[in-house]
Design a protein around this motif. Structure first.
Motif, mmCIF file in Angstrom:
data_model
loop_
_atom_site.group_PDB
_atom_site.id
_atom_site.type_symbol
_atom_site.label_atom_id
_atom_site.label_comp_id
_atom_site.label_asym_id
_atom_site.label_seq_id
_atom_site.Cartn_x
_atom_site.Cartn_y
_atom_site.Cartn_z
ATOM 1 N N ILE A 1 0.979 -1.141 0.144
ATOM 2 C CA ILE A 1 -0.017 0.012 0.094
ATOM 3 C C ILE A 1 0.967 1.324 0.141
ATOM 4 C CG2 ILE A 1 -1.903 -1.170 1.087
ATOM 5 C CD1 ILE A 1 0.060 1.158 3.245
ATOM 6 N N LEU A 2 2.160 1.032 -0.017
ATOM 7 C CA LEU A 2 2.916 2.390 0.099
ATOM 8 C C LEU A 2 2.976 3.341 -0.795
ATOM 9 C CD1 LEU A 2 6.317 0.541 1.571
ATOM 10 C CD2 LEU A 2 4.427 1.747 2.788
ATOM 11 N N ALA A 3 2.582 2.814 -2.229
ATOM 12 C CA ALA A 3 2.763 3.409 -3.163
ATOM 13 C C ALA A 3 1.367 4.452 -3.414
ATOM 14 C CB ALA A 3 2.732 2.797 -4.705
ATOM 15 N N MET A 4 0.346 4.155 -2.426
ATOM 16 C CA MET A 4 -0.885 4.674 -2.428
ATOM 17 C C MET A 4 -0.905 6.012 -1.612
ATOM 18 S SD MET A 4 -3.538 1.431 -2.587
ATOM 19 C CE MET A 4 -2.983 -0.167 -2.637
ATOM 20 N N ILE A 5 -0.057 6.213 -0.932
ATOM 21 C CA ILE A 5 0.322 7.333 0.253
ATOM 22 C C ILE A 5 0.486 8.643 -0.494
ATOM 23 C CG2 ILE A 5 1.501 7.998 2.407
ATOM 24 C CD1 ILE A 5 1.811 5.098 2.945
ATOM 25 N N SER A 6 -0.395 9.455 -0.472
ATOM 26 C CA SER A 6 -0.370 10.630 -1.283
ATOM 27 C C SER A 6 -0.084 11.722 -0.271
ATOM 28 C CB SER A 6 -1.515 10.869 -1.944
ATOM 29 O OG SER A 6 -2.635 11.044 -1.029
ATOM 30 N N ALA A 7 -0.105 11.645 0.917
ATOM 31 C CA ALA A 7 0.225 12.690 1.869
ATOM 32 C C ALA A 7 1.771 13.198 1.987
ATOM 33 C CB ALA A 7 -0.378 12.494 3.360
ATOM 34 N N PRO A 8 1.957 14.448 2.115
ATOM 35 C CA PRO A 8 3.603 14.577 2.526
ATOM 36 C C PRO A 8 4.115 13.784 3.577
ATOM 37 C CG PRO A 8 2.110 16.868 2.302
ATOM 38 C CD PRO A 8 1.204 15.547 2.333
ATOM 39 N N THR A 9 5.170 13.250 3.273
ATOM 40 C CA THR A 9 5.787 12.354 4.403
ATOM 41 C C THR A 9 7.158 12.520 4.801
ATOM 42 O OG1 THR A 9 4.229 10.603 3.423
ATOM 43 C CG2 THR A 9 6.121 9.847 4.787
ATOM 44 N N LEU A 10 7.547 12.545 6.218
ATOM 45 C CA LEU A 10 8.647 12.874 6.733
ATOM 46 C C LEU A 10 9.056 11.354 7.360
ATOM 47 C CD1 LEU A 10 11.178 14.464 7.621
ATOM 48 C CD2 LEU A 10 9.790 15.092 9.627
ATOM 49 N N LEU A 11 10.044 10.904 7.161
ATOM 50 C CA LEU A 11 10.658 9.682 7.924
ATOM 51 C C LEU A 11 11.775 10.107 8.667
ATOM 52 C CD1 LEU A 11 10.661 7.494 4.647
ATOM 53 C CD2 LEU A 11 9.071 7.301 6.309
ATOM 54 N N ILE A 12 11.838 9.556 9.941
ATOM 55 C CA ILE A 12 12.880 9.837 10.982
ATOM 56 C C ILE A 12 13.507 8.542 11.544
ATOM 57 C CG2 ILE A 12 13.667 11.013 13.178
ATOM 58 C CD1 ILE A 12 11.171 12.897 12.808
ATOM 59 N N HIS A 13 14.697 8.370 11.229
ATOM 60 C CA HIS A 13 15.102 6.971 12.108
ATOM 61 C C HIS A 13 16.473 7.247 12.477
ATOM 62 C CE1 HIS A 13 14.120 2.653 11.158
ATOM 63 N NE2 HIS A 13 15.150 2.565 12.116
ATOM 64 N N ARG A 14 16.865 6.445 13.581
ATOM 65 C CA ARG A 14 18.157 6.545 14.275
ATOM 66 C C ARG A 14 19.198 5.625 13.523
ATOM 67 N NH1 ARG A 14 17.552 9.782 18.656
ATOM 68 N NH2 ARG A 14 15.476 9.613 19.559
ATOM 69 N N ARG A 15 20.207 6.085 13.256
ATOM 70 C CA ARG A 15 21.400 5.365 12.282
ATOM 71 C C ARG A 15 21.587 4.123 13.069
ATOM 72 N NH1 ARG A 15 23.530 10.650 12.320
ATOM 73 N NH2 ARG A 15 23.144 11.555 10.277
ATOM 74 N N ASN A 16 21.671 3.922 14.356
ATOM 75 C CA ASN A 16 22.081 2.676 15.059
ATOM 76 C C ASN A 16 20.960 2.114 15.658
ATOM 77 O OD1 ASN A 16 24.943 2.786 13.939
ATOM 78 N ND2 ASN A 16 24.839 4.554 15.439
ATOM 79 N N ASP A 17 19.578 2.400 15.102
ATOM 80 C CA ASP A 17 18.563 1.935 15.869
ATOM 81 C C ASP A 17 18.529 0.173 16.557
ATOM 82 O OD1 ASP A 17 15.512 0.761 16.551
ATOM 83 O OD2 ASP A 17 15.266 2.779 15.688
ATOM 84 N N ALA A 18 18.497 0.089 17.758
ATOM 85 C CA ALA A 18 18.636 -1.321 18.471
ATOM 86 C C ALA A 18 17.527 -2.284 18.094
ATOM 87 C CB ALA A 18 18.728 -1.184 19.771
ATOM 88 N N ARG A 19 16.362 -1.664 17.654
ATOM 89 C CA ARG A 19 15.057 -2.595 17.404
ATOM 90 C C ARG A 19 14.586 -2.635 16.227
ATOM 91 N NH1 ARG A 19 11.216 -5.264 19.625
ATOM 92 N NH2 ARG A 19 9.140 -5.388 18.895
ATOM 93 N N VAL A 20 14.633 -1.540 15.318
ATOM 94 C CA VAL A 20 14.120 -1.565 13.795
ATOM 95 C C VAL A 20 15.406 -1.011 12.869
ATOM 96 C CG1 VAL A 20 12.495 -0.638 12.286
ATOM 97 C CG2 VAL A 20 11.998 -0.922 14.390
ATOM 98 N N ASP A 21 15.911 -2.141 12.093
ATOM 99 C CA ASP A 21 16.963 -1.671 11.138
ATOM 100 C C ASP A 21 16.524 -0.346 10.223
ATOM 101 O OD1 ASP A 21 18.637 -2.125 8.938
ATOM 102 O OD2 ASP A 21 18.669 -4.022 8.871
ATOM 103 N N PRO A 22 17.677 0.575 10.376
ATOM 104 C CA PRO A 22 17.518 1.848 9.428
ATOM 105 C C PRO A 22 16.939 1.370 8.150
ATOM 106 C CG PRO A 22 19.346 1.652 10.714
ATOM 107 C CD PRO A 22 18.898 0.261 11.059
ATOM 108 N N ASP A 23 17.373 0.389 7.453
ATOM 109 C CA ASP A 23 17.030 -0.236 5.994
ATOM 110 C C ASP A 23 15.572 -0.068 5.931
ATOM 111 O OD1 ASP A 23 19.641 -0.235 5.232
ATOM 112 O OD2 ASP A 23 19.799 -2.468 5.239
ATOM 113 N N ALA A 24 14.693 -0.123 6.976
ATOM 114 C CA ALA A 24 13.419 -0.109 6.959
ATOM 115 C C ALA A 24 12.998 0.984 6.599
ATOM 116 C CB ALA A 24 12.678 -0.736 8.255
#
Length: 517
Positions: A208-231
């Motif tokens: 469903i990612l391609a269906m998102i039309s709202a302006p989107t900001l992504l924030i991620h910590r470079r060494n996140d211990a739980r969720v891989d930054p590649d996500a």
């Protein structure tokens, strides 16, 4: 602060607890992560700081997802789909009178936020995703790790056992670890926690990612211990026109680490204007003093000496123009208007610890802190980590402390770099020695110096030191300023490779001829 009113929205047969804070020009719905508790959030300094920042520029709508916090629990035998849980966002917005809102999804809340934005574009003003992902097993936990996590939740839930999985940098923070254990207990039961983990394992919103039309900001910590930054890098490629900002840190929860950096990015994204400087924050020098028992004194004797040192600490901090700002176990935090005062106080505290018979180690740093209350946030945590890295008797400070103390007469020696949990790059640090010691902390090794290495004036000063005269008396005798005498003494000790004034006096006596040196 006035207690926040908690209300309930009906989503199908389930009651969803929510709160509304702030009176900004637009609505912002915060979709939390794995677990949450609306009441408990306000008790943790990082979480409270984040919510206050967000509600300063928006009408902030908070809620506990079904199965967590103050909301109804879920039937572990009939787990709801992500679509059902996504409907909880709509139900809360309806109950709060919000027709259109910006959606902030954090961690496990991010997939719900993405699904809502794709399903209800007319109700989504903008989308902010922190530490988010589209597929659980690919970017959070593979099946085997998930089963181990669920087993731990079922056997150790409520003890804080999950903290290393989310915020490994805070494991040694006793106050935070205690809060986290309560956070577990009051956010979900062991059975509910296991059910939530299984629900999250089913998350896959890649289609469903391609269906998102709202302006989107992504924030991620470079060494996140739980969720891989590649996500988030994957999301940035798949969500049209999404912007990704990677920030420093490894602790995963949105309310840990540099909370103000996260809030600044969200505010600028949603308002179009940079965050306004907080007039309630000031630049200050922090000193964290740590004492510990290396002599194995026994509980009673250690308790007596620890109490005596804390009394001395408060006295010396006041004498040096500082303010005792609180204690965390054996850590004592004090704040000063300038770094030189902090370092001079640290030297006095080191000497006091030796006299009392306890070991000390200290850290100093300069940064922004709240004007009121105990120092919290990144500056305080960095200073505490300096104190933790300092060895017995050390005063370990950031290079910034040395830079700001230029001209104070204090001596700093490079001590390399220290790696800190919340910063990407190791931080340059120094060891500090107060001018009262007048001895270089690091002297070049070489052949023993001869008396002729001294200038005529320095020879006069050494002679007067041998006579037992103070710096003030030497200054009067030679018609010099006391500051100039101090510099002469420091140069003498450096040239002769001597540790103290007493050693200089002994040197003078050894090299004295019939008529003096």
């Amino acid at each position: 602060m006035r207690p926040i009113e908690t209300r309930y929205a009906r989503s199908g047969e389930v009651r969803i607890a929510y709160q509304v804070v702030g009176q900004g020009a637009f609505d912002l719905v915060f979709v939390p992560g794995f677990i949450s508790n609306l009441d408990l959030h306000w008790e943790e300094e990082g979480y409270s700081r984040l919510l206050k920042r967000l509600s300063a520029f928006s009408r902030l709508i908070l809620f506990d997802k079904r199965g967590t916090g103050l909301s109804d629990r879920v039937d572990s035998r009939r787990l709801p789909s992500l679509e059902t849980r996504m409907d909880d966002v709509r139900a809360v917005m309806d109950a709060a009178g919000s027709g259109r809102a910006a959606i902030l999804g954090a961690s496990e809340g991010a997939p719900m936020a993405m699904l809502f934005a794709a399903t209800y574009p007319e109700r989504t003003r903008a989308l902010v995703l922190y530490g988010g992902y589209a597929h659980f097993h690919r970017w959070v936990m593979p099946p085997e790790r998930l089963e181990a996590f669920i087993e731990m939740a079922e056997t150790s839930w409520g003890t804080g056992a999950t903290l290393p999985n989310f915020a490994p940098g805070r494991v040694d923070d006793a106050h935070f670890a205690q809060w986290w254990a309560r956070f577990e207990r009051l956010s979900a039961s062991p059975t509910a926690a296991a059910a939530l983990a299984r629900m999250n394992a089913d998350i896959d919103v890649r289609d469903i990612l391609a269906m998102i039309s709202a302006p989107t900001l992504l924030i991620h910590r470079r060494n996140d211990a739980r969720v891989d930054p590649d996500a988030s890098r994957f999301l940035a490629k798949k969500i049209p026109h999404a912007r990704l900002v990677e920030i420093a840190g490894r602790d995963h929860p949105i309310w840990t680490g540099d909370v103000d950096r996260v809030a600044d990015l969200i505010e600028e994204c949603l308002t179009g204007e940079p965050a306004v400087a907080d007039t309630e924050r000031v630049l200050a020098a922090l000193l964290v003093t740590r004492i510990y028992d290396t002599a194995k004194l026994g509980d009673r004797m250690w308790s007596e000496r620890s109490q005596r040192f804390q009394e001395t600490w408060r006295l010396l901090v006041g004498r040096h123009g500082g303010r005792a700002a609180g204690t965390h176990g054996e850590l004592m935090v004090s704040r000063f208007d300038g770094p030189a005062r902090a370092i001079r106080c640290a030297a006095a505290l080191r000497e006091a610890a030796q006299q009392i018979g306890v070991a000390s180690a200290q850290g100093a740093h300069v940064g922004e802190i709240e004007m009121r209350g105990q120092p919290v946030g990144l500056t305080a945590r960095v200073t505490m980590q300096f104190a933790a890295h300092a060895r017995r008797g050390d005063i370990l400070a950031s290079r910034l402390v040395a830079d700001l103390a230029v001209g104070s007469g204090l001596h700093f020696v490079d001590a390399g770099r220290v790696s800190l949990d919340e910063l990407d790059e190791p931080v340059p640090v120094v060891l500090a020695t107060s001018e009262q010691h007048l001895e270089p902390a690091c002297r070049p090794k070489g052949r023993p110096a001869e008396p002729m290495a001294l200038t005529a004036r320095e020879s006069e000063v050494v002679n007067l030191i041998a006579d037992g005269k103070s710096n003030a008396a030497i200054a009067a005798a030679l018609s010099l300023s006391e500051h100039t005498v101090k510099r002469h003494v420091a140069n003498i000790l450096l040239k002769l490779d001597l540790p103290s004034r007493a050693a200089a006096a002994a040197f003078s006596a050894r090299h004295a001829g019939p008529d003096g040196p």
